[in-house]
Design an enzyme around this catalytic site. Structure first.
Site, PDB file in Angstrom:
ATOM      1  CE  LYS A 101       5.987   6.341  -2.376  1.00 23.73           C
ATOM      2  NZ  LYS A 101       4.875   6.412  -3.346  1.00 23.73           N
ATOM      3  N   GLY A 189      -1.772   0.312  -5.182  1.00 23.90           N
ATOM      4  CA  GLY A 189      -2.635  -0.819  -5.475  1.00 23.90           C
ATOM      5  C   GLY A 189      -4.108  -0.629  -5.219  1.00 23.90           C
TER       6      GLY A 189
END
Length: 260
Positions: A101, A189
């Protein structure tokens, strides 16, 4: 779960669409229980937190027992593409994973991903044979460029990482999903099962989260809630919701009844 429900990234076929982080849990027991309840097959963690000289004995990974996982190490802490590439190469050389990632933040306050450096790192690592999943902002153009650079999946944030603000721009996420030819995993988020269901109903292929589970009052129950939200949102997306209308439409044949 049928064949069409499988998520494929690179050459790996996954049954779960839930990617889970391993940091910030109150203790290893709660971490393991949350992982079990989540049903995840993919675990992510910062490479800088792992002892690459002995990954099997690492304080983080040694607590994950009883199941084989696909590891998704991240380059958190990198500020440039060069740093991210070097971190990824070290992780791969240690035998940890060829999945990576890409996470490059230039601003420590917002932790928003650096678009230029993220694109450069993705292109370089893809050329080196990594399965690259870049974390990026919800910019439809940038997400498409990352796909074209060789990303196996693209991971736009719904809001700044760790904020729990939920989906700030569903329009952009819907455009990203509509244009993508690789899986879209919404990362960062999200704060609740409602947020998770929303992005899955938009057509996201999966969700990656850590803080919303690890810092919940009850991480284990929250992991289960998020798992069910992912499944419900995906099922709703595949079923196809009704079109929104400005005015009411009777469901019981009101017009026909009145005419009689």
């Amino acid at each position: 779960m049928t064949k069409k429900d499988k998520l494929v990234i690179g050459d790996v076929e996954l049954s779960s669409r839930f990617f889970l982080g391993t940091g910030r849990y109150p203790n290893p027991f709660v971490q393991n229980e949350a992982i079990r309840e989540s049903g995840t097959e993919v675990l992510t963690f910062a490479i800088r937190r792992v002892n690459l000289e002995a990954p099997d004995e690492d304080a983080i990974l040694q607590h994950v027992e009883g199941k084989i996982f696909q590891y998704l190490p991240n380059t958190s802490g990198a500020k440039t593409a060069e740093e991210a590439v070097r971190i990824a190469q070290l992780a791969k050389a240690s035998g940890l994973s060829s999945w990576i990632k890409v996470e490059i933040s230039a601003n420590e306050k917002t932790l928003l991903p650096d678009p230029v450096e993220t694109l450069k790192a993705t292109e370089q690592l893809a050329k080196e044979g990594f399965t690259v999943l870049p974390y990026t902002s919800d910019d439809p153009v940038l997400c498409k460029r990352l796909e074209e650079a060789g990303a196996a999946a693209v991971m736009p944030g719904a809001a700044p990482i760790g904020t729990g603000l939920g989906v700030l721009n569903p329009y952009n996420l819907s455009l990203i999903i509509e244009e993508a030819n690789v899986p879209i995993i919404v990362d960062a988020g999200l704060g609740s099962a409602k947020d998770v269901t929303e992005v899955m109903e938009l057509g996201a292929d999966g969700v990656l989260m850590n803080t919303p589970v690890a810092k919940a009052k009850d991480p284990v129950r929250m992991a289960a809630a998020m798992k069910h939200a992912i499944e419900a949102g995906r099922l709703s997306y595949e079923a196809g919701r009704i079109q929104k209308k400005r005015y009411a439409t009777a469901s019981s044949g009101y017009e026909t009844f009145i005419s009689k």
